[in-house]
Write a protein that holds these residues in place. Structure first.
Motif, PDB file in Angstrom:
ATOM      1  N   SER A  87       0.628  -1.241   0.071  1.00 43.23           N
ATOM      2  CA  SER A  87      -0.164  -0.263  -0.094  1.00 43.23           C
ATOM      3  C   SER A  87       0.750   1.156   0.002  1.00 43.23           C
ATOM      4  CB  SER A  87      -0.925   0.030   1.312  1.00 43.23           C
ATOM      5  OG  SER A  87      -0.167  -0.085   2.364  1.00 43.23           O
ATOM      6  N   GLU A  88       2.092   1.202   0.359  1.00 44.69           N
ATOM      7  CA  GLU A  88       2.875   2.593   0.525  1.00 44.69           C
ATOM      8  C   GLU A  88       3.391   2.602  -0.942  1.00 44.69           C
ATOM      9  OE1 GLU A  88       6.049   1.259   3.200  1.00 44.69           O
ATOM     10  OE2 GLU A  88       4.557   0.760   4.802  1.00 44.69           O
ATOM     11  N   PHE A  89       3.307   1.903  -1.857  1.00 45.25           N
ATOM     12  CA  PHE A  89       3.859   2.071  -3.343  1.00 45.25           C
ATOM     13  C   PHE A  89       3.077   2.633  -4.355  1.00 45.25           C
ATOM     14  CE2 PHE A  89       6.741  -0.843  -1.107  1.00 45.25           C
ATOM     15  CZ  PHE A  89       7.904  -0.337  -1.597  1.00 45.25           C
ATOM     16  N   VAL A  95       6.847   6.213  -6.766  1.00 43.27           N
ATOM     17  CA  VAL A  95       7.060   6.927  -5.720  1.00 43.27           C
ATOM     18  C   VAL A  95       6.692   5.917  -4.400  1.00 43.27           C
ATOM     19  CG1 VAL A  95       6.544   8.728  -3.959  1.00 43.27           C
ATOM     20  CG2 VAL A  95       6.627   9.148  -6.560  1.00 43.27           C
ATOM     21  N   TRP A  96       7.654   5.865  -3.425  1.00 38.43           N
ATOM     22  CA  TRP A  96       7.469   5.334  -2.351  1.00 38.43           C
ATOM     23  C   TRP A  96       7.237   5.962  -0.997  1.00 38.43           C
ATOM     24  CZ3 TRP A  96      11.879   2.129   0.508  1.00 38.43           C
ATOM     25  CH2 TRP A  96      11.390   1.772   1.762  1.00 38.43           C
ATOM     26  N   THR A  97       6.224   5.785  -0.417  1.00 34.42           N
ATOM     27  CA  THR A  97       5.821   6.818   0.679  1.00 34.42           C
ATOM     28  C   THR A  97       6.052   6.088   2.082  1.00 34.42           C
ATOM     29  OG1 THR A  97       4.286   8.101  -0.527  1.00 34.42           O
ATOM     30  CG2 THR A  97       4.299   8.422   1.619  1.00 34.42           C
ATOM     31  N   ILE A  98       7.095   6.364   2.748  1.00 31.40           N
ATOM     32  CA  ILE A  98       7.294   5.541   3.962  1.00 31.40           C
ATOM     33  C   ILE A  98       6.503   6.225   5.106  1.00 31.40           C
ATOM     34  CG2 ILE A  98       9.177   4.654   5.636  1.00 31.40           C
ATOM     35  CD1 ILE A  98      11.137   5.007   3.185  1.00 31.40           C
ATOM     36  N   PRO A  99       5.577   5.581   5.953  1.00 28.40           N
ATOM     37  CA  PRO A  99       4.808   6.128   6.748  1.00 28.40           C
ATOM     38  C   PRO A  99       5.820   6.785   8.018  1.00 28.40           C
ATOM     39  CG  PRO A  99       4.280   3.875   6.663  1.00 28.40           C
ATOM     40  CD  PRO A  99       5.175   4.115   5.683  1.00 28.40           C
ATOM     41  N   ARG A 110       8.908  10.505   1.185  1.00 24.40           N
ATOM     42  CA  ARG A 110       8.790  10.035   0.038  1.00 24.40           C
ATOM     43  C   ARG A 110      10.118   9.674  -0.881  1.00 24.40           C
ATOM     44  NH1 ARG A 110       3.987  12.111  -2.946  1.00 24.40           N
ATOM     45  NH2 ARG A 110       5.656  12.764  -4.700  1.00 24.40           N
ATOM     46  N   VAL A 111      10.191   8.609  -1.405  1.00 24.87           N
ATOM     47  CA  VAL A 111      11.287   8.209  -2.024  1.00 24.87           C
ATOM     48  C   VAL A 111      10.992   7.708  -3.497  1.00 24.87           C
ATOM     49  CG1 VAL A 111      13.182   6.135  -2.092  1.00 24.87           C
ATOM     50  CG2 VAL A 111      12.199   6.791   0.073  1.00 24.87           C
ATOM     51  N   PRO A 133      -3.060  -5.236   0.009  1.00 24.66           N
ATOM     52  CA  PRO A 133      -2.260  -3.724   0.258  1.00 24.66           C
ATOM     53  C   PRO A 133      -1.411  -3.798   1.563  1.00 24.66           C
ATOM     54  CG  PRO A 133      -4.427  -3.250  -0.422  1.00 24.66           C
ATOM     55  CD  PRO A 133      -4.305  -4.819   0.041  1.00 24.66           C
ATOM     56  N   ASN A 134      -1.622  -4.574   2.547  1.00 28.87           N
ATOM     57  CA  ASN A 134      -0.991  -4.657   4.032  1.00 28.87           C
ATOM     58  C   ASN A 134       0.127  -5.776   3.888  1.00 28.87           C
ATOM     59  OD1 ASN A 134      -2.209  -2.281   4.836  1.00 28.87           O
ATOM     60  ND2 ASN A 134      -3.610  -3.454   5.891  1.00 28.87           N
ATOM     61  N   ASP A 135       0.184  -6.344   2.883  1.00 30.27           N
ATOM     62  CA  ASP A 135       1.143  -7.843   2.827  1.00 30.27           C
ATOM     63  C   ASP A 135       2.487  -7.152   2.752  1.00 30.27           C
ATOM     64  OD1 ASP A 135      -0.720  -9.698   2.894  1.00 30.27           O
ATOM     65  OD2 ASP A 135      -0.336 -10.126   0.743  1.00 30.27           O
ATOM     66  N   LEU A 136       3.379  -7.715   3.654  1.00 31.02           N
ATOM     67  CA  LEU A 136       4.754  -7.058   3.265  1.00 31.02           C
ATOM     68  C   LEU A 136       5.317  -7.487   1.958  1.00 31.02           C
ATOM     69  CD1 LEU A 136       6.331  -8.751   6.658  1.00 31.02           C
ATOM     70  CD2 LEU A 136       5.784  -6.335   6.270  1.00 31.02           C
ATOM     71  N   VAL A 137       6.032  -6.424   1.413  1.00 33.59           N
ATOM     72  CA  VAL A 137       6.810  -6.685   0.124  1.00 33.59           C
ATOM     73  C   VAL A 137       8.170  -7.703   0.250  1.00 33.59           C
ATOM     74  CG1 VAL A 137       7.883  -5.535  -1.917  1.00 33.59           C
ATOM     75  CG2 VAL A 137       6.236  -4.293  -0.829  1.00 33.59           C
ATOM     76  N   PHE A 138       8.520  -7.470   1.300  1.00 35.68           N
ATOM     77  CA  PHE A 138       9.835  -8.498   1.477  1.00 35.68           C
ATOM     78  C   PHE A 138       9.508  -9.363   2.554  1.00 35.68           C
ATOM     79  CE2 PHE A 138      11.592  -4.414  -0.549  1.00 35.68           C
ATOM     80  CZ  PHE A 138      11.948  -4.947  -1.615  1.00 35.68           C
ATOM     81  N   ALA A 139       8.783 -10.174   2.370  1.00 34.60           N
ATOM     82  CA  ALA A 139       8.422 -11.040   3.457  1.00 34.60           C
ATOM     83  C   ALA A 139       9.452 -12.107   3.749  1.00 34.60           C
ATOM     84  CB  ALA A 139       6.964 -11.842   3.237  1.00 34.60           C
ATOM     85  N   GLY A 140       9.568 -12.522   4.821  1.00 32.73           N
ATOM     86  CA  GLY A 140      10.375 -13.871   5.267  1.00 32.73           C
ATOM     87  C   GLY A 140       9.690 -15.333   5.231  1.00 32.73           C
TER      88      GLY A 140
END
Length: 181
Positions: A87-89, A95-99, A110-111, A133-140
């Motif tokens: 959801s951040e992307f 653009v990536w918006t980091i909360p 904003r990156v 949307p709330n799933d981790l992009v880089f999930a372990g």
């Protein structure tokens, strides 16, 4: 301790003991002011080594190598990238918006995303069936958990010095930008 006791007794307005106005005066040196700890920067890699990150492989698949590349391309801290959710992307605007709650200064950040960073995200999105949307992009490997810093550090050490750290990539990025742009 004696200095503290002497400081307390000296200001009480009591009569002098044995001819001294301060009973412990001269018997103990006051403590020296503490020197401010010197900040040590993180160990950076030569930025030429970062080019090798395209071939980083790991025993746990390639997600830790992808996270390492993403950190290199965006110059963010490990936790900012590892805890990123879809959801951040805004992939259309790149653009990536980091909360703010994940940022050191507690303000949203904003990156801008490069083409290479967008390729990493596209590859990760295609590997996962309909990410929420709330799933981790880089999930372990454990559901709901991020890739560990140890796994990413291990991937970094395959291409860089043995004492390299993911936070040192920010220093590497700064060196590269100062010398190459």
């Amino acid at each position: 301790v004696a200095h503290r006791i002497g400081a307390r007794l000296g200001g009480l307005g009591r009569p002098p003991l044995r001819g001294k106005s301060r009973p412990l005066e001269g018997s103990v040196e006051p403590p020296a002011p503490a020197a401010a700890p010197r900040c040590q920067g993180q160990k950076s890699c030569r930025y030429s080594l970062c080019r090798r990150s395209c071939i980083v492989r790991s025993g746990h698949g390639n997600d830790d190598g992808q996270l390492l590349r993403f950190i290199m391309l965006t110059a963010v801290r490990f936790n900012e990238a590892a805890k990123a959710t879809w959801s951040e992307f805004n992939l259309d605007a790149a653009v990536w918006t980091i909360p703010g709650e994940r940022m050191k200064m507690r303000e949203p950040h904003r990156v801008p995303l490069t083409d290479a960073a967008l390729e990493i995200l596209a590859a990760l999105k295609s590997d996962k069936p309909k990410p929420k949307p709330n799933d981790l992009v880089f999930a372990g490997q454990t559901p709901g958990k991020t890739i560990s810093d140890t796994a990413v550090r291990k991937a970094l050490r395959k291409i860089g010095p043995a004492d390299a750290d993911t936070h040192g990539l920010r220093s590497t990025f700064r060196d590269w930008s100062a010398e190459q742009t």
